[in-house]
Every structure is written in structure tokens, then in C-alpha cells.
Design a protein around this motif. Structure first.
Motif, PDB file in Angstrom:
ATOM      1  N   THR A 154       0.827  -1.199   0.000  1.00  9.47           N
ATOM      2  CA  THR A 154       0.000   0.000   0.000  1.00  9.47           C
ATOM      3  C   THR A 154       0.864   1.252   0.000  1.00  9.47           C
ATOM      4  O   THR A 154       2.034   1.230   0.352  1.00  9.47           O
ATOM      5  CB  THR A 154      -0.918   0.020   1.234  1.00  9.47           C
ATOM      6  N   VAL A 155       0.275   2.355  -0.416  1.00 11.76           N
ATOM      7  CA  VAL A 155       0.939   3.650  -0.404  1.00 11.76           C
ATOM      8  C   VAL A 155      -0.019   4.669   0.215  1.00 11.76           C
ATOM      9  O   VAL A 155      -1.230   4.448   0.236  1.00 11.76           O
ATOM     10  CB  VAL A 155       1.336   4.094  -1.837  1.00 11.76           C
TER      11      VAL A 155
ATOM     12  N   TYR B 173       5.518   5.177  -8.431  1.00  8.97           N
ATOM     13  CA  TYR B 173       4.484   4.353  -7.803  1.00  8.97           C
ATOM     14  C   TYR B 173       3.878   5.028  -6.576  1.00  8.97           C
ATOM     15  O   TYR B 173       2.745   4.739  -6.202  1.00  8.97           O
ATOM     16  CB  TYR B 173       5.071   2.992  -7.385  1.00  8.97           C
ATOM     17  N   ASP B 174       4.660   5.886  -5.946  1.00  7.05           N
ATOM     18  CA  ASP B 174       4.233   6.460  -4.673  1.00  7.05           C
ATOM     19  C   ASP B 174       4.568   7.949  -4.628  1.00  7.05           C
ATOM     20  O   ASP B 174       5.509   8.376  -3.946  1.00  7.05           O
ATOM     21  CB  ASP B 174       4.936   5.725  -3.526  1.00  7.05           C
TER      22      ASP B 174
ATOM     23  N   TYR C 246      -4.720   5.601  -0.677  1.00 10.25           N
ATOM     24  CA  TYR C 246      -4.746   4.846  -1.917  1.00 10.25           C
ATOM     25  C   TYR C 246      -5.297   3.448  -1.644  1.00 10.25           C
ATOM     26  O   TYR C 246      -5.179   2.915  -0.549  1.00 10.25           O
ATOM     27  CB  TYR C 246      -3.343   4.711  -2.513  1.00 10.25           C
ATOM     28  N   CYS C 247      -5.881   2.869  -2.684  1.00 12.37           N
ATOM     29  CA  CYS C 247      -6.340   1.488  -2.649  1.00 12.37           C
ATOM     30  C   CYS C 247      -5.474   0.707  -3.631  1.00 12.37           C
ATOM     31  O   CYS C 247      -5.312   1.118  -4.792  1.00 12.37           O
ATOM     32  CB  CYS C 247      -7.810   1.427  -3.047  1.00 12.37           C
ATOM     33  N   THR C 248      -4.903  -0.393  -3.174  1.00 12.66           N
ATOM     34  CA  THR C 248      -3.984  -1.163  -4.004  1.00 12.66           C
ATOM     35  C   THR C 248      -4.710  -2.310  -4.703  1.00 12.66           C
ATOM     36  O   THR C 248      -5.371  -3.115  -4.054  1.00 12.66           O
ATOM     37  CB  THR C 248      -2.835  -1.711  -3.144  1.00 12.66           C
TER      38      THR C 248
ATOM     39  N   HIS D  69      -2.077   1.679  -7.684  1.00 10.40           N
ATOM     40  CA  HIS D  69      -2.475   2.359  -6.464  1.00 10.40           C
ATOM     41  C   HIS D  69      -3.503   3.419  -6.850  1.00 10.40           C
ATOM     42  O   HIS D  69      -3.159   4.428  -7.464  1.00 10.40           O
ATOM     43  CB  HIS D  69      -1.269   2.979  -5.774  1.00 10.40           C
TER      44      HIS D  69
END
Length: 251
Positions: free
Chosen positions: A52-53, A79-80, A142-144, A153
Motif C-alpha cells: 500500500t501507499v 508508484y508512490d 490509496y487502494c492497491t 495504487h
């Protein structure tokens, strides 16, 4: 929970940092962890894509014969974008280089004694804790999702609702301007996303922040985008019970 990563190719430094970071998280009583430590940039990138982020990253600058810490940070940012990056270095000032690369590093900790590093780590984690606490509800979350061999994400604010499809473990994610289909379960996301989402029907999990109104008579949940989700008898009864509870509390 906010994941924490430590990446340093020197095993003694890596273990020292793990001890320091874990100890300071415990002292702060913060919702951070688990703390994962690895020796190569490749290992970190592989793990980070599945987690997760936003996350917290303590990154060494020098990886002889491998990707540099600055290049690693650039890849992590893809990604983050809202993650917290702290560089661990034996060098002096790196501010100009990280500014030039737009890495938005939170801090630079010079390798040294246990006590001195502990103080800097504590200050970093305390600052992160304050920033997360001050964010409006839902912002930055965020939802992964795992889509075949890739991981995405998705900002929680962009999610309208999840819909279970007619075949086993298949979901359709309705977002602002996008639809995605993938394999998972509503139970998984109901647990991951918490009270900000409502299981209004056995086959629907809706983002509460996008609900415009609940039409009890028609058993419809109307969204602010104009879309609709069905309302089950069970969810309708629970909604009415909550309404009565709030009315009594207000009275």
C-alpha cells in the motif's frame, strides 16, 4: 498502517536502522509498519509495487555497482508520489541534487552513532505523523489493486463503488472516468477500506463520500455523479436503525 522500508547494502547499518526505526515507532505509538529492511534496490522495488501507499523510505545513497539511491527514489516516486523519502548518507549536503531531480526528500540522515541517528529518525517520524494527522479525511489514501501482472495504487477519492460480477471472485471497479475489472472479493476491500465505504448490497461496496442521498422507498443509493447502487433490505434496515439512533442522540 503506513509501510516502512529500509534499503542499505551494509548489513550492520541496515540492522541498526531497523532497530532505531522500530523503537521510535513504538515510542510514538504511531500507525506505522511493518518495518521491512533489504539490501538491494531491486528487492525494495519488487516489494513496494505489491504494498500500500503512501509509504516511508529510508534509503542509502550509495549502492556500488547497482542503482544509486537517487535513481531508486526516482523509480519509487512513479508508484508512490506522496511517499516520505529520507536519505541515509555518509556524505554532506545533497539538497541541491534532490531538488534538481524533484524528489522532495523529507530529510538527510548522516550515518553515525546510534544516539544521533535515533534523534533524527524520531524527528522524521514525528513530522510524518503530524502530516498524516493533519490531512483531511481520505486525502492521500490509496487502494492497491493487482491487475494480472501489474499493481495499481488508486486514490480512494476517485473510487465510486465496487460491484461484484456474476462469476466467481470477479469485481468491477467504478471510478471517476474509468472502469476496471479484476479478480478479488468485496470482503477484501470492505476490510481494507474501512468505515469510509458502505456495503449497501451484497454485491456493492460504495464510497460514502460520493453518496448524494439514500432513497429508502425505491431501495436506491444515489451518487453525486448521477450513478446508482441498489440497497438491500438488510442494509436498509441497518440504515433506518442508525437514523433512529442519531435522532435519539440529537433529541
Amino acid at each position: 498502517m503506513v509501510p516502512v522500508y529500509i534499503c542499505d547494502d551494509e548489513q550492520p547499518v541496515r540492522e541498526q536502522l531497523r532497530k532505531i526505526v522500530s523503537g521510535q515507532i513504538m515510542i510514538l505509538g504511531s500507525d506505522m509498519g511493518p518495518v521491512r529492511a533489504m539490501g538491494t534496490p531491486e528487492e525494495l522495488l519488487e516489494l513496494q509495487r505489491q504494498d500500500t501507499v503512501p509509504a516511508i523510505y529510508f534509503l542509502d545513497i550509495d549502492f556500488p555497482g547497482q542503482t544509486s539511491g537517487l535513481s531508486l527514489a526516482q523509480k519509487l516516486r512513479r508508484y508512490d508520489p506522496r511517499g516520505f523519502i529520507i536519505f541515509i548518507t555518509a556524505h554532506g549536503d545533497l539538497a541541491f541534487e534532490t531538488f534538481r531531480l524533484r524528489l522532495e526528500a523529507l530529510d538527510y540522515i548522516v550515518k553515525g552513532g546510534f544516539d544521533a541517528m535515533s534523534l533524527r529518525v524520531r524527528d522524521c517520524l514525528s513530522s510524518i505523523q503530524d502530516r498524516l494527522r493533519d490531512e483531511p479525511s481520505g486525502q492521500g489514501r490509496y487502494c492497491t489493486l493487482k491487475l494480472f501482472d501489474t499493481v495499481r495504487h488508486i486514490p480512494v477519492d476517485d473510487i465510486l463503488y465496487f460491484e461484484a460480477l456474476g462469476y466467481k471472485h470477479a469485481l468491477r471497479l467504478h471510478m471517476v472516468g474509468e472502469l476496471l475489472e479484476f479478480n478479488s472479493s468485496l470482503d477484501h476491500f470492505e476490510g481494507q477500506l474501512g468505515e469510509g465505504f458502505w456495503r449497501c448490497h451484497r454485491g456493492f461496496l460504495v464510497n460514502r463520500s460520493h453518496i448524494r442521498l439514500v432513497r429508502l422507498k425505491e431501495q436506491i443509493v444515489e451518487l453525486d455523479t448521477g450513478g446508482e447502487c441498489p440497497l438491500s433490505r438488510k442494509a436498509k434496515a441497518a440504515y433506518r436503525a442508525q437514523e433512529r439512533k442519531e435522532a435519539l442522540k440529537g433529541g
